[in-house]
Design a protein around this motif. Structure first.
Motif, PDB file in Angstrom:
ATOM      1  N   ALA A  59       1.113  -1.261  -0.092  1.00  0.00           N
ATOM      2  CA  ALA A  59       0.473  -0.007   0.164  1.00  0.00           C
ATOM      3  C   ALA A  59       0.550   1.477   0.092  1.00  0.00           C
ATOM      4  O   ALA A  59       2.110   1.490   0.591  1.00  0.00           O
ATOM      5  CB  ALA A  59      -1.056   0.000   1.394  1.00  0.00           C
ATOM      6  N   MET A  60      -0.028   2.115  -0.439  1.00  0.00           N
ATOM      7  CA  MET A  60       0.806   3.269  -0.847  1.00  0.00           C
ATOM      8  C   MET A  60       0.203   4.759   0.396  1.00  0.00           C
ATOM      9  O   MET A  60      -1.100   4.371  -0.258  1.00  0.00           O
ATOM     10  CB  MET A  60       1.882   3.854  -1.841  1.00  0.00           C
ATOM     11  N   SER A  61       1.212   5.636   0.283  1.00  0.00           N
ATOM     12  CA  SER A  61      -0.184   6.446   0.360  1.00  0.00           C
ATOM     13  C   SER A  61       0.431   8.515   0.682  1.00  0.00           C
ATOM     14  O   SER A  61       1.792   8.572   0.555  1.00  0.00           O
ATOM     15  CB  SER A  61      -0.438   6.907   2.199  1.00  0.00           C
ATOM     16  N   ILE A  62       0.099   9.602   0.702  1.00  0.00           N
ATOM     17  CA  ILE A  62      -0.067  10.981   0.516  1.00  0.00           C
ATOM     18  C   ILE A  62      -0.944  11.098   1.837  1.00  0.00           C
ATOM     19  O   ILE A  62      -1.818  11.303   1.690  1.00  0.00           O
ATOM     20  CB  ILE A  62       0.387  10.972  -1.021  1.00  0.00           C
ATOM     21  N   ILE A  70       5.648   7.387  -6.099  1.00  0.00           N
ATOM     22  CA  ILE A  70       5.398   8.213  -5.895  1.00  0.00           C
ATOM     23  C   ILE A  70       6.674   8.904  -5.781  1.00  0.00           C
ATOM     24  O   ILE A  70       7.406   8.699  -4.989  1.00  0.00           O
ATOM     25  CB  ILE A  70       4.053   7.813  -5.278  1.00  0.00           C
ATOM     26  N   HIS A  71       5.953  10.602  -5.909  1.00  0.00           N
ATOM     27  CA  HIS A  71       7.043  11.899  -5.283  1.00  0.00           C
ATOM     28  C   HIS A  71       6.735  12.706  -4.201  1.00  0.00           C
ATOM     29  O   HIS A  71       5.451  13.086  -4.844  1.00  0.00           O
ATOM     30  CB  HIS A  71       7.800  11.842  -6.238  1.00  0.00           C
ATOM     31  N   THR A  72       7.184  13.861  -3.762  1.00  0.00           N
ATOM     32  CA  THR A  72       6.549  14.518  -2.960  1.00  0.00           C
ATOM     33  C   THR A  72       5.747  16.102  -4.119  1.00  0.00           C
ATOM     34  O   THR A  72       5.476  16.002  -3.853  1.00  0.00           O
ATOM     35  CB  THR A  72       7.484  15.388  -1.833  1.00  0.00           C
ATOM     36  N   TYR A  73       7.278  16.322  -5.399  1.00  0.00           N
ATOM     37  CA  TYR A  73       6.872  17.142  -6.089  1.00  0.00           C
ATOM     38  C   TYR A  73       6.632  16.466  -7.676  1.00  0.00           C
ATOM     39  O   TYR A  73       7.104  15.999  -8.107  1.00  0.00           O
ATOM     40  CB  TYR A  73       8.067  18.242  -5.839  1.00  0.00           C
ATOM     41  N   GLU A  74       5.708  18.121  -7.924  1.00  0.00           N
ATOM     42  CA  GLU A  74       5.529  17.447  -9.667  1.00  0.00           C
ATOM     43  C   GLU A  74       6.708  18.381 -10.438  1.00  0.00           C
ATOM     44  O   GLU A  74       6.749  18.225 -11.311  1.00  0.00           O
ATOM     45  CB  GLU A  74       4.312  18.677  -9.637  1.00  0.00           C
ATOM     46  N   GLY A  75       7.754  19.375  -9.575  1.00  0.00           N
ATOM     47  CA  GLY A  75       8.699  19.694 -10.412  1.00  0.00           C
ATOM     48  C   GLY A  75       8.887  21.129  -9.119  1.00  0.00           C
ATOM     49  O   GLY A  75       9.069  20.738  -8.572  1.00  0.00           O
ATOM     50  N   ASP A  76      10.291  21.694  -9.959  1.00  0.00           N
ATOM     51  CA  ASP A  76      10.478  22.781  -8.769  1.00  0.00           C
ATOM     52  C   ASP A  76       9.607  24.128  -9.234  1.00  0.00           C
ATOM     53  O   ASP A  76       8.845  24.198  -9.969  1.00  0.00           O
ATOM     54  CB  ASP A  76      12.156  23.343  -9.310  1.00  0.00           C
ATOM     55  N   GLY A  77       9.601  24.539  -7.985  1.00  0.00           N
ATOM     56  CA  GLY A  77       9.003  26.402  -8.114  1.00  0.00           C
ATOM     57  C   GLY A  77       9.304  26.621  -6.878  1.00  0.00           C
ATOM     58  O   GLY A  77       9.769  26.038  -5.997  1.00  0.00           O
ATOM     59  N   GLU A  78       8.590  28.034  -6.199  1.00  0.00           N
ATOM     60  CA  GLU A  78       8.693  28.522  -5.447  1.00  0.00           C
ATOM     61  C   GLU A  78       6.578  29.393  -5.010  1.00  0.00           C
ATOM     62  O   GLU A  78       6.392  30.302  -5.877  1.00  0.00           O
ATOM     63  CB  GLU A  78       9.150  29.826  -5.846  1.00  0.00           C
ATOM     64  N   PRO A  79       6.215  28.722  -4.281  1.00  0.00           N
ATOM     65  CA  PRO A  79       6.609  27.036  -3.228  1.00  0.00           C
ATOM     66  C   PRO A  79       6.354  26.029  -4.438  1.00  0.00           C
ATOM     67  O   PRO A  79       6.052  25.788  -5.667  1.00  0.00           O
ATOM     68  CB  PRO A  79       5.621  27.063  -2.737  1.00  0.00           C
ATOM     69  N   LEU A  80       6.917  25.255  -4.011  1.00  0.00           N
ATOM     70  CA  LEU A  80       6.919  23.855  -4.622  1.00  0.00           C
ATOM     71  C   LEU A  80       5.496  23.026  -5.101  1.00  0.00           C
ATOM     72  O   LEU A  80       5.245  22.716  -3.655  1.00  0.00           O
ATOM     73  CB  LEU A  80       8.221  23.122  -3.497  1.00  0.00           C
ATOM     74  N   PRO A  81       4.971  22.293  -6.417  1.00  0.00           N
ATOM     75  CA  PRO A  81       3.853  22.413  -6.305  1.00  0.00           C
ATOM     76  C   PRO A  81       4.292  21.150  -5.708  1.00  0.00           C
ATOM     77  O   PRO A  81       5.158  19.909  -6.195  1.00  0.00           O
ATOM     78  CB  PRO A  81       3.873  22.182  -7.481  1.00  0.00           C
ATOM     79  N   SER A  82       2.907  20.251  -5.021  1.00  0.00           N
ATOM     80  CA  SER A  82       3.080  19.101  -4.995  1.00  0.00           C
ATOM     81  C   SER A  82       2.925  17.950  -6.319  1.00  0.00           C
ATOM     82  O   SER A  82       1.358  18.068  -6.458  1.00  0.00           O
ATOM     83  CB  SER A  82       1.916  18.983  -3.202  1.00  0.00           C
ATOM     84  N   PHE A  83       2.418  16.197  -5.551  1.00  0.00           N
ATOM     85  CA  PHE A  83       2.694  15.497  -6.308  1.00  0.00           C
ATOM     86  C   PHE A  83       1.176  15.668  -6.626  1.00  0.00           C
ATOM     87  O   PHE A  83       0.293  15.296  -5.549  1.00  0.00           O
ATOM     88  CB  PHE A  83       2.849  14.129  -5.941  1.00  0.00           C
ATOM     89  N   GLU A  84       0.729  15.747  -7.917  1.00  0.00           N
ATOM     90  CA  GLU A  84      -1.159  15.428  -7.812  1.00  0.00           C
ATOM     91  C   GLU A  84      -1.438  13.817  -8.831  1.00  0.00           C
ATOM     92  O   GLU A  84      -0.469  13.223  -9.137  1.00  0.00           O
ATOM     93  CB  GLU A  84      -1.522  16.142  -8.825  1.00  0.00           C
TER      94      GLU A  84
END
Length: 237
Positions: free
Chosen positions: A139-142, A171-185
């Motif tokens: 199982a995985m969770s975010i 699964i990972h934490t961010y969709e990419g670089d940015g300010e603020p960092l965009p969360s995984f979708e």
């Protein structure tokens, strides 16, 4: 969801942050997991993975440069009987302790939320793999803020029974670089899985952004008998 190339998924994102991959080897014999960390700050980059019993923990490479251990020093991997827990933070301990006391993966994570690092509110990503008498599931969770809003936590769990050989979920934490960092979708991405433990470790490491990658852990667990082998790669040596 169609399986995509792991190399493309990694190389196409300069800053996925921290990532968890869980799946089954192409020959069907092994439960596979990988966990990597990246960093943009000196504090985040000043880390290595070290073995800790059957799991691993993060450690400051240069203790004199460690400024805030709260979100960077933790045990990403712990083993509880037939379960292997992999996360991007100290929720590893929460899952371990509460599952040991009879609660479920989901129940344990209801006691936690995203990280308190405004304005990013980094998601907490977690996985648990269970091997029992030759069967395998995971199982995985975010846990993430609701579109960057403080105080609003969205919780998603994905359960995979008898996962297909030659595939993994990523699964990972961010969709990419940015300010603020965009969360995984969305739900964990299906990626193709092939090769030995060393070949997988090399593919992941070589396709992470050279400037931002910090450490990588890979484990292959024999589904028949529960034995395992692991690899650790640290940029700081």
């Amino acid at each position: 969801m169609k399986a995509v190339s792991l190399e493309q998924e990694l190389s196409g994102n300069s800053y996925p942050g921290r990532g968890i991959l869980v799946g089954r080897s192409k020959d069907g014999a092994y439960a596979v997991t990988a966990y990597f960390i990246m960093g943009r700050s000196v504090n985040s980059r000043n880390r290595v993975f070290v073995e800790d019993g059957e799991g691993i923990r993060t450690q400051a490479y240069d203790p004199s440069k460690l400024t805030d251990p709260s979100l960077v020093i933790y045990a990403p991997v712990r083993v509880l009987d037939e379960k292997t827990i992999v996360t991007n933070g100290d929720q590893t301990d929460t899952i371990y302790d509460l599952m040991r006391d009879g609660q479920t993966f989901e129940q344990a994570l209801r006691t936690r939320e995203y990280e308190p690092d405004a304005p990013n509110y980094t998601p907490r990503i977690s996985a648990v793999m269970e091997i029992h008498e030759g069967s395998y599931r995971f199982a995985m969770s975010i846990l993430k803020s609701d579109r960057g809003a403080e105080g609003h936590c969205c919780r998603y769990t994905f359960d995979y029974e008898n996962p297909k050989a030659g595939e993994a979920r990523f699964i990972h934490t961010y969709e990419g670089d940015g300010e603020p960092l965009p969360s995984f979708e969305g739900e964990p991405v299906v990626v193709e899985l092939d090769g030995t433990i060393d070949e997988l470790a090399e593919r992941i490491w070589n396709n992470l952004n050279e400037d931002n990658k910090v450490s990588l852990f890979v484990r292959y667990i024999n589904i028949a008998d529960g034995s395992y082998e692991s690899r650790i790669i640290n940029k700081n040596r």
